[in-house]
Scaffold this active site. Structure first.
Site, short mmCIF file in Angstrom:
data_model
loop_
_atom_site.label_atom_id
_atom_site.label_comp_id
_atom_site.label_asym_id
_atom_site.label_seq_id
_atom_site.Cartn_x
_atom_site.Cartn_y
_atom_site.Cartn_z
N LYS A 195 -13.33 -26.98 -18.27
CA LYS A 195 -14.02 -25.89 -19.13
C LYS A 195 -14.53 -25.06 -18.16
O LYS A 195 -15.66 -25.65 -17.35
CB LYS A 195 -15.18 -26.70 -19.88
N ARG A 249 -16.42 -11.47 -26.20
CA ARG A 249 -16.83 -12.58 -27.52
C ARG A 249 -17.65 -11.87 -28.50
O ARG A 249 -17.33 -11.97 -29.67
CB ARG A 249 -17.06 -13.81 -27.07
N ASP A 293 0.93 -0.99 -0.29
CA ASP A 293 0.01 0.01 -0.12
C ASP A 293 0.96 1.27 0.12
O ASP A 293 0.52 2.29 -0.65
CB ASP A 293 -0.86 0.08 1.32
#
Ligand code: IVH
Length: 684
Positions: A123, A144, A44
C-alpha cells in the site's frame, strides 16, 4: 533542427511522428524499466530536434508529444472532474484475526467451497489519482477528491515521466482498451523526499512532514513547472471504467498494464488461500524498511475479477479488498542532549541527541527538531523520555514527550544568542535562526566546500568531509577557489596526518581533471540558493554560457521552464554580488574552464563563436527560433549592434538597428542569404 526549412509538411509530419514515438519509447525504457538504451545526449538532441520541428509546424504537434511534459502555463484553479465510477477507499484490518474475518466474510458471501485466490501488493503512501486513456491516448488525469468529484491535474500529471502519454501497443493499436481509467498512486521516493527537504531547509522554506505530504503538495501545484521539478512517480493498482478489453484476473490486468508501459507496484504476489496471503502480508511488512517509497500497509485483493464483480462494493469501500495496516514504527528512548547544528546557508537547527533506539529495524540516535518553534511547541527537554517514529518511514522524529515520566530534573533548551560555530550574530528569518556571517562562518564554509567538491559539482575525488575539515582547520585553504591552489601547497598537505605521496598525487590529478567543468555543474557548484541540479541544467541549456546567465535579467530568467520569480531573484542577485564575482574570477584565474553546452556539441562548426544580430521580421522563423538555430551551431545572437557582430540579418521593416549597423560597417545580409549560410554550415 537539421535542415528544418528544407522539409515539406509531409516530411516534417513523418519526422515528428517518428521522433515522438522513439522518444516515448526511450522514456519508457528510462523511467519505467530503468534500462536506458541510449546516452542522455542522444535523447536530448532528439528532443531538441522535435521541439524545433514542433515550433516550425505547430499544427503537427501530437497530443502525446514528450515536449508537452513541461512548459504548460499555470492555471488559476483546478477544474472539477466527475469520476465515472466512484473512487472508493479501503477498510482496514490490523491483526491476523481481523484478516481471517475478512476471508470468512468473503467465503460466506460467495458460498465458496475452495480457498480464495488473493493478490497482495504494497500500500503505497501517496495520492490516489485516475488517468483516463482513450484509444491509448492520455486525455485526462484527476485526483480522488471526495471519491465522486476530483480535480483536473492533467497538466501536472503529464510532467511525471513514468506516466505514458500514449500506451504502448502492437503497431496497429489492436489489443488496447478503447477506454481505460487507470487508478493508481502518485508518490515521492524517500530519497527524493529527503533531497527536497534538504533543498527547502537550505532555502528557509518549511519542510514537508513526510513523502505523502510532499507528493500531495507537489501534485496540487497550479504551476506544472513546479510539479515537473519534484520528480514524482506513479504506480497503478486498479481500474475504474474499461471498454474494449477485459481480463479474467487482477494479476493479468496488472501484467497488461505493464505491457502498456504503465508502472505497477513491485512485490505483487498471487496467493492461494488465507495462510499464504497472510504470510505474503508479513513479507511486505518486512520489506517496508528497505522499500524506496513510503508504505503504510499492504493491500489484499480477490484476484478473480468475476468474483470481484459478484462481491461488489459497500458505500465507502469494496467487499473484495482490504488494507492490512502495519503497526506504527516507534521506539521509546531518552533525550540525552539538544545540540544546535549550522547548515550551509547558516540556519541553526536544534537536534535531539538520543540514547540509540531501534525504530523499525533502523538504529536512531538523533532526531532533528527542525525549528525552535517546533521544539517549544512539543516542549522537548533534555532528559525527557520520548517516543520516536520515522515520519513517512524515513525521518526520525520525536513523536511524543512522555511528560508523565518527568522527574523535575529535565532541562529546558534555550536557543544560543550567537552562532555556535563562529560566534557570529544571529537573525531570525520566519521560523529560522540564521548566522549572518556567510562564508566567514567556518561551519557554513565547510558545507559549501563539501557541496563544491561533490559528485554533481566539481567532482573532486579524494576530497571528502574528513580532508576538507582538516584543510580548513589547518588554514591550508580559506575559500572554495583555494582548492585549485593546492598544487602549490604540497608541503602543507604532506604535513597533514594521513597524507602520503600517492594520495597527494591522486588528489592533485583529480583536481586538475575537474578544472574543465560543464556549465550546469559549475552553476550547481556555486551553491546559489534555489539552484539545484535541475535548475542549473535548465539555466545552462537555455542560456548556454556563463556570461549570458550573468547578464540575464530576471524577466529573461523567468522565461526558462522551471524558473520562477524566486529562483530568478536568487540567480540575479547572486551575480550582482561583487564577492561572488570575485570568487568566479579567482576560479578562472586558477585555470577553471567552464564548458558551454554548444562548445561540446558543435566543436567543429565553422560558425562557432560567431555573433549574429537579427533585425526586422523574418519570414520563416520567429526571432527566438532563429536565435536558437544559430546557437545550436555554436554561434550566439545579440540584440545590440556593435563591432563584435559578424552578421546582421535584416528581415522585413528592419528599422534603426540596421541603420546603426550600416554606420558601423557591419556585414548585412537578407533572409535567403542567412539560410544559405546556415545550410552551408550544417553540411560542414
Ligand atoms: S486498491 C477501492 N491497491 O489506498 C479502492 N489501493 O486507503 C481500491 N492505495 O484510495 C484500492 N496502494 O489510493 C489499492 N496497492 C494498492 C494501493 C492502494 C495505495 C491507496 C488507494 C486507496 C487508498 C485506500
Amino acid at each position: 533542427m537539421n535542415k528544418i526549412k528544407a522539409l515539406s509538411k509531409d516530411e516534417a509530419k513523418g519526422r515528428i511522428d517518428a521522433l515522438t514515438q522513439e522518444l516515448n519509447r526511450h522514456n519508457y525504457l528510462y523511467y519505467a524499466l530503468d534500462r536506458p538504451e541510449i546516452p542522455d545526449e542522444a535523447y536530448d538532441s532528439m528532443l531538441r530536434e522535435l521541439q524545433g520541428l514542433e515550433e516550425a509546424f505547430p499544427e503537427l504537434k501530437r497530443p502525446d508529444s514528450p515536449t508537452s511534459r513541461v512548459g504548460i502555463p499555470p492555471t488559476k484553479a483546478f477544474k472539477k472532474v466527475a469520476h465515472r465510477a466512484p473512487m472508493l477507499s479501503l477498510d482496514n484490518v490490523f491483526t491476523k484475526a481481523e484478516f481471517e474475518e475478512f476471508d470468512a466474510r468473503i467465503q460466506r458471501f460467495l458460498n465458496a467451497r475452495s480457498p480464495i485466490e488473493y493478490c497482495t501488493e504494497p500500500k503505497v503512501d501517496g495520492i490516489a489519482v485516475e488517468l483516463v486513456y482513450e484509444n491509448g491516448l492520455f486525455v485526462q488525469g484527476s485526483t480522488r477528491g471526495d471519491g465522486y468529484t476530483g480535480e483536473d491535474v492533467t497538466a501536472n500529471l503529464k510532467t511525471i515521466q513514468q506516466i505514458p502519454l500514449r500506451l504502448l501497443a502492437p503497431a496497429n493499436s489492436q489489443g488496447l482498451p478503447s477506454l481505460l481509467e487507470v487508478r493508481g498512486e502518485v508518490y515521492m521516493t524517500k530519497r527524493e523526499f529527503l533531497r527536497l527537504n534538504e533543498e527547502r531547509e537550505a532555502n528557509l522554506k518549511p519542510v514537508f512532514a513526510n513523502p505523502r505530504n510532499a507528493a500531495a503538495g507537489s501534485l496540487r501545484q497550479l504551476d506544472p513547472k513546479i510539479t515537473a521539478r519534484r520528480r514524482l512517480r506513479f504506480f497503478a493498482h486498479g481500474v475504474g471504467m474499461m471498454e474494449g478489453e477485459s481480463f479474467r484476473l487482477h494479476s493479468e490486468m496488472m501484467e497488461a498494464f505493464e505491457r502498456y508501459g504503465i508502472p505497477t507496484a513491485p512485490k505483487r504476489k498471487t496467493c492461494k488461500g488465507l495462510q499464504e496471503a497472510f504470510s505474503a502480508l508479513e513479507t511486505l511488512e518486512s520489506f517496508r524498511v528497505q522499500a524506496p517509497f513510503g508504505m503504510d500497509g499492504a493491500v489484499v485483493k480477490v484476484n478473480d475479477l468475476e468474483l470481484v464483480r459478484r462481491l461488489g462494493d459497500k458505500t465507502r469501500s469494496p467487499r473484495w479488498a482490504v488494507a492490512y495496516k502495519f503497526s506504527a514504527i516507534a521506539g521509546k528512548t531518552k533525550v540525552l542532549d539538544i545540540r544546535v547544528f549550522v547548515g550551509r546557508t547558516g540556519v541553526l537547527t536544534p537536534v535531539a541527541i538520543l540514547a540509540p533506539v531501534n525504530v523499525g529495524g533502523v538504529t536512531v540516535s538523533r532526531a532533528s527538531l527542525h525549528t525552535y518553534d517546533e521544539l517549544a511547541k512539543k516542549d522537548v527537554r533534555i532528559g525527557d523520555a520520548v517516543l520516536v517514529t520515522r515520519a513517512g518511514d524515513v525521518i526520525p522524529e520525536v513523536y511524543a514527550v512522555l511528560k508523565e515520566e518527568r522527574t523535575g530534573k529535565e532541562a529546558a533548551f534555550r536557543m544560543p544568542e550567537r552562532c555556535v560555530a563562529c560566534g557570529g550574530n544571529i537573525i531570525k528569518e520566519g521560523a529560522y535562526y540564521r548566522c549572518v556571517r556567510g562564508l566567514a562562518c567556518n561551519a557554513q564554509l565547510k558545507q559549501t566546500l563539501r557541496h563544491f567538491c561533490s559528485k554533481g559539482a566539481f567532482n573532486v575525488l579524494g576530497l571528502g568531509k574528513k580532508w576538507l575539515e582538516k584543510l580548513l582547520d589547518n588554514g591550508v585553504i580559506h575559500d572554495v577557489a583555494d582548492v585549485f591552489l593546492l598544487h602549490e601547497k604540497k608541503e602543507d598537505l604532506l604535513a597533514l596526518e594521513g597524507m602520503g605521496q600517492r594520495l597527494l598525487q591522486n588528489l592533485l590529478a583529480s583536481i586538475e581533471r575537474s578544472k574543465r567543468i560543464q556549465l550546469a555543474r559549475f552553476l550547481y557548484a556555486l551553491g546559489i540558493r534555489h539552484v539545484g541540479e535541475y535548475v542549473a541544467k535548465q539555466l545552462a541549456e537555455h542560456l548556454r554560457s556563463l556570461e549570458a546567465i550573468e547578464r540575464a535579467s530576471k524577466g529573461e530568467l523567468q522565461e526558462i521552464p522551471g524558473v520562477g520569480p524566486e529562483i530568478a531573484e536568487s540567480v540575479s542577485s547572486f551575480f550582482q554580488e561583487p564577492g561572488n564575482m570575485r570568487v568566479i574570477e579567482k576560479l578562472r584565474s586558477l585555470g577553471v574552464v567552464v564548458l558551454n553546452p554548444t562548445e561540446q556539441r558543435c566543436g567543429s562548426s565553422p560558425l562557432r563563436g560567431k555573433t549574429f544580430l537579427f533585425t526586422g521580421e523574418l519570414e520563416r522563423f520567429s526571432r527566438e527560433e532563429a536565435k536558437r538555430l544559430v546557437e545550436a551551431l555554436g554561434a550566439r545572437a545579440v540584440s545590440t549592434p556593435s563591432a563584435k557582430v559578424d552578421y546582421v540579418i535584416a528581415g522585413r521593416n528592419p528599422g534603426s538597428k540596421e541603420q546603426k549597423s550600416r554606420e558601423l560597417g557591419l556585414t548585412i545580409v537578407d533572409e535567403p542569404t542567412f539560410y544559405k549560410i546556415i545550410e552551408a554550415n550544417h553540411a560542414a
